[in-house]
Scaffold this motif. Structure first.
Motif, short mmCIF file in Angstrom:
data_model
loop_
_atom_site.label_atom_id
_atom_site.label_comp_id
_atom_site.label_asym_id
_atom_site.label_seq_id
_atom_site.Cartn_x
_atom_site.Cartn_y
_atom_site.Cartn_z
N VAL A 90 0.75 -1.01 -0.09
CA VAL A 90 -0.12 0.00 0.03
C VAL A 90 0.88 1.11 -0.05
O VAL A 90 1.89 1.30 0.74
N THR A 91 0.59 2.18 -0.80
CA THR A 91 1.38 3.42 -0.87
C THR A 91 0.72 4.53 -0.15
O THR A 91 -0.50 4.81 -0.23
N ILE A 92 1.49 5.17 0.79
CA ILE A 92 1.04 6.42 1.54
C ILE A 92 1.56 7.63 0.58
O ILE A 92 2.86 7.97 0.54
N ASP A 93 0.57 8.31 0.16
CA ASP A 93 0.83 9.50 -0.46
C ASP A 93 0.79 10.83 0.43
O ASP A 93 -0.21 11.00 0.93
N PHE A 94 1.95 11.43 0.56
CA PHE A 94 1.89 12.80 1.56
C PHE A 94 1.49 14.09 0.94
O PHE A 94 1.71 14.95 1.68
N SER A 95 0.83 14.16 -0.04
CA SER A 95 0.51 15.16 -0.91
C SER A 95 -0.30 16.21 0.04
O SER A 95 -0.55 17.44 -0.26
#
Length: 462
Positions: A90-95
């Protein structure tokens, strides 16, 4: 190791996060399957968009319960596959964590969330007469830049990312939160944890806040170009400028092929020969002397043209040309993908290392140019290749490997600024020896379940 239970994880996430913070949309997954490298894309199972440190903690707690590998993601501008999953993840996108939290102009510090980009930060800092100097070219996030210890064109004067990070807020693999530093200008207290986490590529912890050093905007900036008959003369000139102690802010090399690509891409008319782009920061009196001394050194190395940009538009055009070099190659070689090397060698070995790289490219008959932040010994070979052509790919990988091996024999490193990711993983034992075992033990201590960006930097068993 327990098998990942994605469905139970997603069910729990749906109760903890808002609907728009969880995505399994095909387009979103595809956008998070790759970076700017040639490495094979692989989609994550889902992308999460946290807004706070507490939400990152909640994600990690659930990931521990359900054995879910987590991949941190900034802007996806990395160049060694750092954000490409190596297993179902699972990717955690910090945008969405993109707030500038505090500008402490009198202390020359700024506090930001990891999703803030460098251009966003510098736009805000300009109001205070300040700027942040780490400039990798792409408008990367500051969290990602810290994760890879990025540098760029200004590192010869101001240093790399590790030199600018005063403190980090980190969510560890057990979901606890730590701060690695403080606001003091220096400290002799305890281990240097900030330096450990900067450059760890998300394998040891997730950055949720950064405190960074910032600098006053220089009184005067002078930029220009110097043209040389070949790369060797240009690199020798750089070596002598550094040896002379001239405080140059940027000094960048583009070989003849790179200048040709820039001219075609930007409709410029630079002489198509080995060229140094340079910049000085300071006051009028000091700069006049530095420029004169630099000119004398360049003349000694057969410089054929030494010109300055007379206004801000010219300066911006100059550095736009340097920063657009990847796009220029992409347009100049349609259908091909970029493989970019990233070695750094001692200044005394720079000329022979660049010559060795050029000879290899010619020997293997590859379409490739050489550019670099040569003021600190870091240079890149830009190899354009058809990723579907196994013969071409094998040639490019062989050239890359020989360039790395040569750099290591010179006492250099396999990566000066791009990081290890998956692309430079195989060189780590050769470069670090038993020290790599210490790194593996640190990883095992902090992340025994190998959930944080697994199989980056070195291979981990799950």
């Amino acid at each position: 190791m327990k098998k990942p239970d994605f469905e139970r994880f997603f069910n729990e996430m749906s109760q903890l996060l808002d609907g728009e913070q969880i995505s399994r949309n095909e387009t979103v997954l595809q956008n998070h399957s790759h970076d700017e490298s040639y490495h094979t894309p692989k989609r994550p199972e889902a992308v999460l968009f946290p807004k706070t440190t507490e939400e990152v903690q909640q994600i990690v707690r659930s990931a521990i319960r359900f054995s879910i590998p987590l991949i941190p993601f900034g802007m996806g501008t990395s160049l060694e596959g750092h954000v490409v999953p190596q297993e179902p993840s699972v990717t955690i996108d910090f945008s969405l964590m993109n707030r500038i939290l505090e500008v402490r102009e009198r202390d020359f510090f700024v506090k930001v969330q990891p999703g803030v980009t460098r251009l966003q930060l510098n736009k805000e800092l300009k109001k205070y007469g300040l700027f942040f100097p780490v400039d990798p070219g792409a408008d990367a996030t500051l969290g990602g830049m810290a994760a890879t210890n990025a540098s760029g064109t200004l590192s010869v004067r101001y240093g790399v990312m590790r030199d600018q990070v005063q403190d980090l807020e980190i969510v560890l693999p057990d979901a606890s939160v730590i701060h690695t530093g403080n606001l003091a200008a220096k400290s002799s207290s305890g281990y240097h944890l900030t330096g450990l986490f900067v450059g760890s590529e998300g394998t040891l912890g997730l950055i949720t806040e950064l405190c960074l050093k910032v600098y006053g905007i220089p009184e005067q900036i002078i930029a220009g170009r110097a043209v040389f008959p070949d790369v060797e003369h240009a690199v020798d000139a750089v070596t002598d400028v550094i040896r002379a102690g001239i405080p140059i802010a940027r000094i960048e090399l583009l070989d003849a092929l790179s200048i040709r690509q820039v001219n075609r891409y930007m409709n410029t008319e630079f002489p198509e020969s080995a060229t140094l782009f340079f910049e000085f920061h300071g006051n009028e009196a000091g700069l006049k002397q530095d420029v004169q001394f630099t000119n004398e050194i360049f003349i000694d190395h057969h410089c054929t043209k030494f010109e300055f940009e007379k206004d801000n538009a010219g300066k911006n055009k100059l550095w736009e040309a340097r920063h657009n070099i990847v796009f220029a190659y992409g347009k100049g070689f349609p259908g091909k993908k970029l493989m970019i090397t990233d070695v750094c060698v001692p200044i005394s070995s720079l000329t022979k290392a660049v010559k060795h790289a050029r000879d290899l490219v010619e020997q293997f008959q590859l379409s490739a140019g050489i550019v670099g932040h040569v003021g600190d010994g870091n240079f890149h070979v830009l190899i354009m290749l058809d990723r579907d052509d196994p013969v071409q790919l094998k040639k490019a990988e062989e050239v890359n490997e020989q360039i790395v091996n040569f750099a290591l024999t010179c006492g250099g490193t396999s990566t000066g600024e791009h990081g290890v990711g998956i692309g430079k993983r195989k060189y780590q034992r050769q470069e670090h020896g038993h020290a790599l075992t210490i790194m593996e033990r640190i990883k095992e201590l902090l992340d025994p379940n190998h959930l944080f960006n697994p199989n980056k930097v070195f291979e981990t068993d799950r």
